[in-house]
Design a protein around this motif. Structure first.
Motif, PDB file in Angstrom:
ATOM      1  N   THR A  15       2.280   4.264 129.413  1.00 29.87           N
ATOM      2  CA  THR A  15       3.138   3.185 129.888  1.00 29.87           C
ATOM      3  C   THR A  15       2.133   2.005 129.869  1.00 29.87           C
ATOM      4  O   THR A  15       2.645   0.796 129.361  1.00 29.87           O
ATOM      5  CB  THR A  15       3.535   3.250 131.505  1.00 29.87           C
ATOM      6  N   GLU A  16       0.989   1.863 130.369  1.00 31.31           N
ATOM      7  CA  GLU A  16       0.039   1.053 130.170  1.00 31.31           C
ATOM      8  C   GLU A  16      -0.263   0.545 128.703  1.00 31.31           C
ATOM      9  O   GLU A  16      -0.261  -0.926 128.129  1.00 31.31           O
ATOM     10  CB  GLU A  16      -1.489   1.254 130.868  1.00 31.31           C
ATOM     11  N   ARG A  17      -0.391   1.627 127.650  1.00 32.87           N
ATOM     12  CA  ARG A  17      -0.631   1.666 126.535  1.00 32.87           C
ATOM     13  C   ARG A  17       0.713   0.693 125.825  1.00 32.87           C
ATOM     14  O   ARG A  17       0.447  -0.603 125.275  1.00 32.87           O
ATOM     15  CB  ARG A  17      -0.501   2.655 125.699  1.00 32.87           C
ATOM     16  N   LEU A  18       1.812   0.892 126.302  1.00 29.95           N
ATOM     17  CA  LEU A  18       2.869  -0.116 125.600  1.00 29.95           C
ATOM     18  C   LEU A  18       3.026  -1.146 126.306  1.00 29.95           C
ATOM     19  O   LEU A  18       3.242  -2.191 125.631  1.00 29.95           O
ATOM     20  CB  LEU A  18       4.234   0.702 125.932  1.00 29.95           C
ATOM     21  N   LEU A  19       2.861  -1.612 127.520  1.00 30.08           N
ATOM     22  CA  LEU A  19       2.774  -2.795 128.156  1.00 30.08           C
ATOM     23  C   LEU A  19       1.529  -3.737 127.446  1.00 30.08           C
ATOM     24  O   LEU A  19       2.011  -4.769 127.323  1.00 30.08           O
ATOM     25  CB  LEU A  19       2.535  -2.607 129.365  1.00 30.08           C
ATOM     26  N   ASP A  20       0.501  -3.027 127.228  1.00 29.02           N
ATOM     27  CA  ASP A  20      -0.463  -3.936 126.659  1.00 29.02           C
ATOM     28  C   ASP A  20      -0.231  -4.273 125.131  1.00 29.02           C
ATOM     29  O   ASP A  20      -0.343  -5.465 124.826  1.00 29.02           O
ATOM     30  CB  ASP A  20      -1.696  -2.998 126.470  1.00 29.02           C
ATOM     31  N   ALA A  21       0.456  -3.551 124.647  1.00 27.22           N
ATOM     32  CA  ALA A  21       0.661  -3.725 123.102  1.00 27.22           C
ATOM     33  C   ALA A  21       1.771  -4.629 123.063  1.00 27.22           C
ATOM     34  O   ALA A  21       2.078  -5.609 122.370  1.00 27.22           O
ATOM     35  CB  ALA A  21       1.335  -2.397 122.434  1.00 27.22           C
ATOM     36  N   VAL A  22       3.032  -4.598 124.021  1.00 27.92           N
ATOM     37  CA  VAL A  22       4.097  -5.541 123.903  1.00 27.92           C
ATOM     38  C   VAL A  22       3.718  -6.869 124.483  1.00 27.92           C
ATOM     39  O   VAL A  22       4.504  -7.725 124.041  1.00 27.92           O
ATOM     40  CB  VAL A  22       5.354  -4.755 124.533  1.00 27.92           C
ATOM     41  N   GLY A  23       2.895  -6.844 125.382  1.00 23.57           N
ATOM     42  CA  GLY A  23       2.334  -7.994 125.951  1.00 23.57           C
ATOM     43  C   GLY A  23       1.727  -9.062 124.854  1.00 23.57           C
ATOM     44  O   GLY A  23       1.597 -10.363 125.265  1.00 23.57           O
ATOM     45  N   GLU A  24       1.461  -8.418 123.740  1.00 24.01           N
ATOM     46  CA  GLU A  24       1.046  -9.341 122.464  1.00 24.01           C
ATOM     47  C   GLU A  24       2.212  -9.834 121.861  1.00 24.01           C
ATOM     48  O   GLU A  24       1.710 -10.840 120.715  1.00 24.01           O
ATOM     49  CB  GLU A  24      -0.032  -8.506 121.567  1.00 24.01           C
ATOM     50  N   LEU A  25       3.180  -9.443 122.043  1.00 22.59           N
ATOM     51  CA  LEU A  25       4.399  -9.857 121.224  1.00 22.59           C
ATOM     52  C   LEU A  25       4.993 -11.428 121.744  1.00 22.59           C
ATOM     53  O   LEU A  25       4.485 -12.081 122.703  1.00 22.59           O
ATOM     54  CB  LEU A  25       5.600  -9.070 121.167  1.00 22.59           C
ATOM     55  N   ASP A  26       5.765 -11.786 121.154  1.00 26.91           N
ATOM     56  CA  ASP A  26       6.571 -13.247 121.638  1.00 26.91           C
ATOM     57  C   ASP A  26       8.132 -12.809 121.778  1.00 26.91           C
ATOM     58  O   ASP A  26       8.655 -11.710 121.397  1.00 26.91           O
ATOM     59  CB  ASP A  26       6.187 -14.398 120.977  1.00 26.91           C
ATOM     60  N   ASN A  27       8.950 -13.883 121.969  1.00 23.65           N
ATOM     61  CA  ASN A  27      10.387 -13.738 122.214  1.00 23.65           C
ATOM     62  C   ASN A  27      11.040 -13.378 120.908  1.00 23.65           C
ATOM     63  O   ASN A  27      11.936 -12.761 120.584  1.00 23.65           O
ATOM     64  CB  ASN A  27      10.949 -14.844 122.939  1.00 23.65           C
ATOM     65  N   ALA A  28      10.363 -13.987 119.735  1.00 27.17           N
ATOM     66  CA  ALA A  28      10.721 -13.885 118.439  1.00 27.17           C
ATOM     67  C   ALA A  28      10.905 -12.588 117.758  1.00 27.17           C
ATOM     68  O   ALA A  28      11.530 -11.795 117.394  1.00 27.17           O
ATOM     69  CB  ALA A  28      10.186 -14.996 117.499  1.00 27.17           C
ATOM     70  N   ALA A  29       9.425 -12.011 118.327  1.00 26.60           N
ATOM     71  CA  ALA A  29       9.135 -10.565 117.786  1.00 26.60           C
ATOM     72  C   ALA A  29       9.956  -9.674 118.505  1.00 26.60           C
ATOM     73  O   ALA A  29      10.695  -8.698 117.804  1.00 26.60           O
ATOM     74  CB  ALA A  29       7.812 -10.324 117.905  1.00 26.60           C
ATOM     75  N   LEU A  30      10.518 -10.028 119.606  1.00 26.07           N
ATOM     76  CA  LEU A  30      11.301  -8.836 120.453  1.00 26.07           C
ATOM     77  C   LEU A  30      12.545  -8.873 119.906  1.00 26.07           C
ATOM     78  O   LEU A  30      13.170  -7.822 120.039  1.00 26.07           O
ATOM     79  CB  LEU A  30      11.255  -9.371 121.996  1.00 26.07           C
ATOM     80  N   ALA A  31      13.106  -9.933 119.280  1.00 24.44           N
ATOM     81  CA  ALA A  31      14.440  -9.967 118.646  1.00 24.44           C
ATOM     82  C   ALA A  31      14.482  -9.344 117.092  1.00 24.44           C
ATOM     83  O   ALA A  31      15.551  -9.051 116.637  1.00 24.44           O
ATOM     84  CB  ALA A  31      14.799 -11.242 118.467  1.00 24.44           C
ATOM     85  N   GLU A  32      13.391  -8.899 116.612  1.00 24.36           N
ATOM     86  CA  GLU A  32      13.352  -8.458 115.411  1.00 24.36           C
ATOM     87  C   GLU A  32      13.686  -6.954 115.481  1.00 24.36           C
ATOM     88  O   GLU A  32      13.705  -6.204 116.312  1.00 24.36           O
ATOM     89  CB  GLU A  32      11.913  -8.556 114.787  1.00 24.36           C
ATOM     90  N   PRO A  33      14.082  -6.262 114.430  1.00 20.16           N
ATOM     91  CA  PRO A  33      14.327  -4.854 114.327  1.00 20.16           C
ATOM     92  C   PRO A  33      13.363  -3.958 114.622  1.00 20.16           C
ATOM     93  O   PRO A  33      12.362  -4.252 114.256  1.00 20.16           O
ATOM     94  CB  PRO A  33      15.174  -4.751 112.753  1.00 20.16           C
ATOM     95  N   SER A  34      13.827  -2.825 115.169  1.00 19.29           N
ATOM     96  CA  SER A  34      13.078  -1.839 115.566  1.00 19.29           C
ATOM     97  C   SER A  34      13.216  -0.961 114.356  1.00 19.29           C
ATOM     98  O   SER A  34      13.819  -1.132 113.426  1.00 19.29           O
ATOM     99  CB  SER A  34      13.188  -1.142 116.864  1.00 19.29           C
TER     100      SER A  34
END
Length: 229
Positions: A15-34
């Protein structure tokens, strides 16, 4: 013997690994395809948050989801949210699951998941570990199957080969990784045994539908087709 307390610790780390990694993104990156067809990264994160609540329901003896339609609608509705809201939801839902898991309980009891699937309560933390770490890979942000903890990869291979064991639509298959560890799966006739060799990450990726198996060495027939998970 499944050590649920150990697995809960592993889930916290994932959980902490994912939170740390996603915390480096921005709103635009979050909207990109997985890497999951039809889902952007916001869909994946929302799914993980709702999965935490769903597994908390399972541990409480409640239906995992109100319905498949409700599950899908919640993911679709939550996907467009901004990064800060997604991160807060992911952490808070994870904390709710950990709180349920901390309640006194019989971990040997049988619980019911989606579609009538049953399992031991003790394996729910490992199932959550699967969700968090595999979907971290699905986000496509630099965390790959080769980065997964070795213990996780070995156990996930065992979990998935067990799932396909006895399935008559899957050829009898013997798997071997680079360290000589072996697994068997499938339900086809032993006389038509297919052998599959490769790295543990590639074996797990194929079994989990995250790799096409082209990096594996196959003998005795074509690489077996696996049913969707």
């Amino acid at each position: 013997m499944i050590d649920h307390a150990h697995d809960l610790g592993a889930v916290r780390e994932a959980t902490e690994r994912l939170l740390d990694a996603v915390g480096e993104l921005d709103n635009a990156a979050l909207a990109e395809p997985s890497r999951l067809p039809g889902w952007n990264r916001g869909h994946v994160l929302t799914h993980l948050s709702r999965n935490a609540d769903a597994l908390g329901n399972v541990l409480r003896g409640l239906p995992m989801y109100a319905s498949s339609e409700t599950r899908d609608a919640d993911i679709a509705a939550g996907a467009p949210r901004p990064l800060a809201e997604q991160l807060a939801d992911f952490r808070e839902s994870a904390d709710r699951l950990f709180a349920v898991a901390a309640e006194p309980a019989d971990w040997n009891r049988t619980v019911t998941l989606r579609n009538g699937v049953t399992d031991s309560a003790a394996r729910i933390p490992f199932r959550r570990w699967i969700e968090v770490d595999v979907h971290h890979v699905d986000l496509g942000i630099g965390y790959e199957l080769e980065n997964l903890p070795a213990e996780f990869v070995e156990r996930e291979i065992a979990f998935l080969t067990e799932r396909f064991t006895g399935n008559p639509d899957v050829a009898a298959t013997a798997l071997t990784d680079e360290d000589g560890r072996t697994w068997s799966t499938g339900g086809g006739p032993p006389s038509a045994l297919v052998t599959v060799q490769g790295s543990a990450a590639e074996l797990m990726g194929w079994l989990a539908g995250r790799r096409d198996g082209s990096a594996l060495t196959v003998a005795g027939g074509p690489l077996p087709a696996l049913p969707p998970l």
